[in-house]
Scaffold this motif. Structure first.
Motif, PDB file in Angstrom:
ATOM      1  N   ILE A  70       0.889  -1.176   0.000  1.00  0.00           N
ATOM      2  CA  ILE A  70       0.000   0.000   0.000  1.00  0.00           C
ATOM      3  C   ILE A  70       0.919   1.215   0.000  1.00  0.00           C
ATOM      4  O   ILE A  70       1.621   1.469   0.988  1.00  0.00           O
ATOM      5  CB  ILE A  70      -0.920  -0.007   1.239  1.00  0.00           C
ATOM      6  CG1 ILE A  70      -1.850  -1.230   1.206  1.00  0.00           C
ATOM      7  CG2 ILE A  70      -1.733   1.278   1.312  1.00  0.00           C
ATOM      8  CD1 ILE A  70      -2.647  -1.448   2.480  1.00  0.00           C
ATOM      9  N   ASN A  71       0.880   1.924  -1.126  1.00  0.00           N
ATOM     10  CA  ASN A  71       1.804   3.062  -1.240  1.00  0.00           C
ATOM     11  C   ASN A  71       1.230   4.342  -0.648  1.00  0.00           C
ATOM     12  O   ASN A  71       1.933   5.098   0.003  1.00  0.00           O
ATOM     13  CB  ASN A  71       2.175   3.267  -2.707  1.00  0.00           C
ATOM     14  CG  ASN A  71       3.027   2.106  -3.209  1.00  0.00           C
ATOM     15  OD1 ASN A  71       4.031   1.739  -2.592  1.00  0.00           O
ATOM     16  ND2 ASN A  71       2.604   1.484  -4.303  1.00  0.00           N
ATOM     17  N   ASP A  72      -0.068   4.550  -0.871  1.00  0.00           N
ATOM     18  CA  ASP A  72      -0.675   5.782  -0.349  1.00  0.00           C
ATOM     19  C   ASP A  72      -1.323   5.502   1.006  1.00  0.00           C
ATOM     20  O   ASP A  72      -2.548   5.457   1.134  1.00  0.00           O
ATOM     21  CB  ASP A  72      -1.708   6.302  -1.349  1.00  0.00           C
ATOM     22  CG  ASP A  72      -2.331   7.608  -0.877  1.00  0.00           C
ATOM     23  OD1 ASP A  72      -1.766   8.234   0.049  1.00  0.00           O
ATOM     24  OD2 ASP A  72      -3.399   7.977  -1.396  1.00  0.00           O
ATOM     25  N   SER A  73      -0.484   5.323   1.992  1.00  0.00           N
ATOM     26  CA  SER A  73      -0.986   4.958   3.316  1.00  0.00           C
ATOM     27  C   SER A  73      -1.861   6.058   3.911  1.00  0.00           C
ATOM     28  O   SER A  73      -2.935   5.797   4.457  1.00  0.00           O
ATOM     29  CB  SER A  73       0.220   4.674   4.219  1.00  0.00           C
ATOM     30  OG  SER A  73      -0.106   4.850   5.553  1.00  0.00           O
ATOM     31  N   VAL A  74      -1.427   7.291   3.766  1.00  0.00           N
ATOM     32  CA  VAL A  74      -2.151   8.420   4.379  1.00  0.00           C
ATOM     33  C   VAL A  74      -3.520   8.597   3.719  1.00  0.00           C
ATOM     34  O   VAL A  74      -4.551   8.746   4.398  1.00  0.00           O
ATOM     35  CB  VAL A  74      -1.313   9.719   4.270  1.00  0.00           C
ATOM     36  CG1 VAL A  74      -2.075  10.907   4.831  1.00  0.00           C
ATOM     37  CG2 VAL A  74       0.005   9.550   4.994  1.00  0.00           C
ATOM     38  N   GLY A  75      -3.538   8.520   2.386  1.00  0.00           N
ATOM     39  CA  GLY A  75      -4.795   8.692   1.656  1.00  0.00           C
ATOM     40  C   GLY A  75      -5.790   7.596   1.986  1.00  0.00           C
ATOM     41  O   GLY A  75      -6.981   7.845   2.200  1.00  0.00           O
ATOM     42  N   LEU A  76      -5.277   6.360   2.090  1.00  0.00           N
ATOM     43  CA  LEU A  76      -6.163   5.230   2.385  1.00  0.00           C
ATOM     44  C   LEU A  76      -6.723   5.326   3.807  1.00  0.00           C
ATOM     45  O   LEU A  76      -7.912   5.067   4.042  1.00  0.00           O
ATOM     46  CB  LEU A  76      -5.385   3.915   2.209  1.00  0.00           C
ATOM     47  CG  LEU A  76      -6.229   2.654   2.256  1.00  0.00           C
ATOM     48  CD1 LEU A  76      -7.314   2.664   1.197  1.00  0.00           C
ATOM     49  CD2 LEU A  76      -5.364   1.417   2.097  1.00  0.00           C
ATOM     50  N   GLN A  77      -5.895   5.775   4.725  1.00  0.00           N
ATOM     51  CA  GLN A  77      -6.374   5.913   6.115  1.00  0.00           C
ATOM     52  C   GLN A  77      -7.435   6.997   6.219  1.00  0.00           C
ATOM     53  O   GLN A  77      -8.390   6.863   6.981  1.00  0.00           O
ATOM     54  CB  GLN A  77      -5.194   6.214   7.044  1.00  0.00           C
ATOM     55  CG  GLN A  77      -4.329   4.985   7.280  1.00  0.00           C
ATOM     56  CD  GLN A  77      -3.270   5.231   8.335  1.00  0.00           C
ATOM     57  OE1 GLN A  77      -3.575   5.240   9.502  1.00  0.00           O
ATOM     58  NE2 GLN A  77      -2.043   5.452   7.896  1.00  0.00           N
ATOM     59  N   ARG A  79      -9.486   7.757   3.853  1.00  0.00           N
ATOM     60  CA  ARG A  79     -10.689   7.175   3.270  1.00  0.00           C
ATOM     61  C   ARG A  79     -11.381   6.236   4.286  1.00  0.00           C
ATOM     62  O   ARG A  79     -12.608   6.245   4.425  1.00  0.00           O
ATOM     63  CB  ARG A  79     -10.295   6.382   2.025  1.00  0.00           C
ATOM     64  CG  ARG A  79     -11.447   6.012   1.130  1.00  0.00           C
ATOM     65  CD  ARG A  79     -10.931   5.253  -0.056  1.00  0.00           C
ATOM     66  NE  ARG A  79     -10.449   6.103  -1.131  1.00  0.00           N
ATOM     67  CZ  ARG A  79     -11.221   6.582  -2.100  1.00  0.00           C
ATOM     68  NH1 ARG A  79     -12.493   6.298  -2.119  1.00  0.00           N
ATOM     69  NH2 ARG A  79     -10.722   7.349  -3.041  1.00  0.00           N
ATOM     70  N   GLY A 214       8.055   4.420   1.545  1.00  0.00           N
ATOM     71  CA  GLY A 214       6.941   4.896   2.401  1.00  0.00           C
ATOM     72  C   GLY A 214       5.778   3.938   2.407  1.00  0.00           C
ATOM     73  O   GLY A 214       4.718   4.247   2.976  1.00  0.00           O
ATOM     74  N   ALA A 215       5.944   2.774   1.797  1.00  0.00           N
ATOM     75  CA  ALA A 215       4.823   1.837   1.674  1.00  0.00           C
ATOM     76  C   ALA A 215       4.627   1.024   2.960  1.00  0.00           C
ATOM     77  O   ALA A 215       5.527   0.937   3.798  1.00  0.00           O
ATOM     78  CB  ALA A 215       5.066   0.899   0.502  1.00  0.00           C
ATOM     79  N   ALA A 244      -6.751   0.522  -5.776  1.00  0.00           N
ATOM     80  CA  ALA A 244      -5.936   0.290  -4.575  1.00  0.00           C
ATOM     81  C   ALA A 244      -5.615  -1.198  -4.406  1.00  0.00           C
ATOM     82  O   ALA A 244      -4.671  -1.563  -3.721  1.00  0.00           O
ATOM     83  CB  ALA A 244      -6.663   0.811  -3.347  1.00  0.00           C
TER      84      ALA A 244
END
Lengths: 411, 220
Positions: A70-77, A79, A214-215, A244
């Motif tokens: 999961i590369n976009d950890s901040v965006g997914l959290q 969401r 950052g993943a 995702a």
């Protein structure tokens, strides 16, 4: 009160007799069966409950993982935070490493956690036996208790960590030195496997050791109290973009095979112990049949006085119901009483047999757990009362078939 | 003679004993008027008890008709209100005291009320057991048990009492007292009585004496 119920009561509890032997023995048989069922299903339920609690306390109630990273950890959290029922999230990365202390190697599973967020999702703090969770930084590690013991590490010890990235670097003829980490804590969950094969580091450290950038590997999710984990996982899945390639699973779904085995064991024990009630029901049947034979003339008299055969049958059926109900009540009291004193009883037994450590070592618990589900109690009560009432059917049928004139001819 | 309370016409009953057919009753006719007492005597095996069971509707005849107060309904429900039966062996329910044994006749009819309790107490007082109401059958003598059975037979104010050798298990003196009591109460309440007995002296005390011989009545 209809006469047949009145007579059933009088036959079970005759006037002037303080201890009706037949009634007491019949009630005791049912009571023992019910008590055993209550105790065994509660203890089995307790083991299951403790194991479930342990899973939730260490993994969170819902876990989101991707096919890859999961590369976009901040965006997914962000969401996930918008999904109804989600209370908090914490990212994690994980993998197997080689850990060495004073030339003693171990191959634990390493968890990289966000120290600032993990507490909101899983209560790690309560499992720390030595040191503090907030002391964990990028140069330190928290070891599980049995692992620490096996490699001889304590608070302040230095351990060396080798990750799979080291092998990749070696392939390219690059030099990659093992990372030296200081032990700042020892944790103990109370589960043999977790306590002997898990170490905790910061997420950043884990990302570095595995070359993740950052993943992350996944996100643990805390849901609202009383929210259904499966339902929240479904809502999360509906909100995740296909790109995702991530998927949320509740702890129930993730451990469904294990939970199935737990439930199966409990059901089998319930099924087998129900036979105790069935055996005691046979004794009720036999006693009532003897009663029918002994009271043949009285049954004839009742017919002569105007009693219908179905009322005579109801009289004996009701005796089965009464024995079942009284036995069930006594069994519930005996069962819950035993459960209340279970730890004292187990302590006495283990002391007698010098097996104090067995419970902790093999069953992971220092005290005998018990958790009684209302559904189980209802099932036990219904089974016991129905089986005991059915036990009265055969004698009732025999009594109803007796013709008054033939019964009176017995004279 | 007033309208008959009991009318039996041509009652026949045969039993099979192995390959043998035993013709116990070969055609019994009997009318009992309201308030009348009738005794039936006969040798052992002459069919007295069988006849009483037929008259009580407890068994069905092979042939013949039976009517209670002119009505052929001799079913269980009607028996509870129309008949009172007294047996040789009392047949009291051992778990119930004297009062509850008497009240059982009313309970079977569908529940009891204070009036029923008062009637049970009055009947027990009448049969001389006012002080023994709360005694269990095991605590009563044979004569006292039979008096409880008489009170039970009268509980629902029946129009007919059938008594099957009520003194058979009692000594002479007690048996005499029970017969006096039974006849007295029947006369007082104008209840008809059919008394099956071996005892000629007891039979003499009834209005009419019948002798069962060869499966039918021979006036004795």
């Amino acid at each position: 009160m209809p006469w047949y119920l009145y007579l059933a009561l009088k036959q079970l509890f005759p006037t002037g007799r303080k201890f009706p032997f037949f009634t007491a023995i019949s009630v005791l048989g049912v009571a023992l069966g019910v008590a055993l069922l209550v105790i065994s299903t509660s203890v089995m339920g307790g083991f299951g409950y403790e194991i479930r609690r342990m899973i939730v306390d260490t993994q969170g109630e819902v876990q989101v993982r991707a096919d890859g990273l999961i590369n976009d950890s901040v965006g997914l959290q962000a969401r996930l935070a918008a999904v109804p029922g989600v209370v908090a999230t914490t990212p994690f990365a994980e993998g197997v490493v080689m850990l060495e202390h004073e030339r003693k190697p171990a191959y634990p599973a390493m968890q990289g956690i966000d120290v600032n967020r993990v507490g909101a999702v899983v209560p790690l703090e309560k499992f720390i036996r030595l040191g503090r969770l907030e002391d964990l930084d990028d140069d330190s590690v928290i070891l599980s208790s049995k692992l620490a013991l096996s490699i001889g590490a304590r608070l302040g010890s230095k351990v060396e960590v080798y990750s799979p990235l080291l092998l990749e670097k070696l392939k390219n003829d690059e030099v990659f030195l093992p990372r030296e980490l200081r032990v700042v804590g020892i944790f103990e969950v109370g589960h043999q496997q977790l306590d002997s094969s898990v170490v905790l580091v910061t997420l950043r450290q884990m990302q570095e050791l595995y070359g993740l950038g950052g993943a992350i590997h996944g996100i643990n999710v805390k849901i609202a109290p009383k929210a259904d984990a499966d339902a929240v996982a479904s809502l999360i899945n509906a909100s995740l973009p296909p790109a995702a390639r991530a998927h949320a699973r509740s702890w129930i779904e993730a451990n469904q095979d294990f939970l199935f085995i737990l439930q199966l064991e409990k059901n089998m024990i319930f099924f087998l112990l129900t036979f105790i009630i069935i055996v005691s029901a046979f004794s009720v049947t036999s006693s009532l049949l003897i009663s029918v034979v002994r009271k043949t003339r009285e049954i004839g008299l009742l017919g002569a006085l105007g009693a219908e055969p179905r009322q005579v049958a109801a009289c004996f059926c009701f005796q089965g119901l009464l024995i079942g109900s009284a036995g069930t009540l006594a069994g519930l009291a005996l069962g819950f009483g035993t459960l209340h004193f279970r730890n004292a009883l187990v302590e006495g037994f283990t002391r007698l047999t010098s097996s104090e450590e067995v419970l902790t070592r093999f069953y992971q618990f220092s005290q005998l757990p018990a958790h009684t589900a209302v559904g189980d109690v209802i099932m036990i009560v219904v089974c016991s009362v129905v089986i005991s009432t059915l036990a009265g059917l055969l004698p009732a049928w025999r009594a109803a078939r007796l013709k008054p004139v033939e019964a009176l001819r017995n004279e | 003679m007033s309208d008959p309370i009991l009318t039996a016409c041509g009652l026949r009953k045969t039993f099979l004993s192995g390959d043998r057919r035993l013709e116990v009753l070969t055609g019994v006719d009997l009318d009992v008027a309201a308030g009348e007492s009738v005794s039936i005597r006969g040798e052992s095996g002459s069919g007295k008890s069988t006849l009483l069971q037929l008259l009580a509707g407890l068994d069905a005849p092979d042939a013949g008709t039976l009517a209670w107060a002119g009505t052929p309904d001799t079913g269980t429900k009607r028996r509870a209100t129309f008949l009172g039966i007294v047996f040789q062996s009392f047949y009291l329910i051992p778990e119930l005291d004297a009062r509850e044994n008497v009240l059982m006749a009313r309970r079977i009819l569908g529940g009891i009320d204070p009036e029923a309790r008062a009637r049970a107490d009055a009947l027990l007082a009448k049969v001389g057991l006012a002080e023994r109401m709360t005694h269990l059958p095991a605590q009563l003598s044979g004569g006292e048990r039979q008096r409880v059975a008489v009170a039970r037979a009268l509980m629902n104010s029946p129009r007919l009492i059938l008594a099957d050798e009520p003194t058979g298990n009692l000594d002479e003196r007690t048996g005499d007292a029970v017969i006096e009591l039974l006849l007295g109460l029947c006369a007082e309440t104008k209840t008809s009585l059919v008394l099956v007995t071996h005892n000629a002296a007891h039979a003499q005390k009834t209005h009419r004496q019948l002798v069962l011989r060869g499966g039918t009545f021979a006036h004795g």
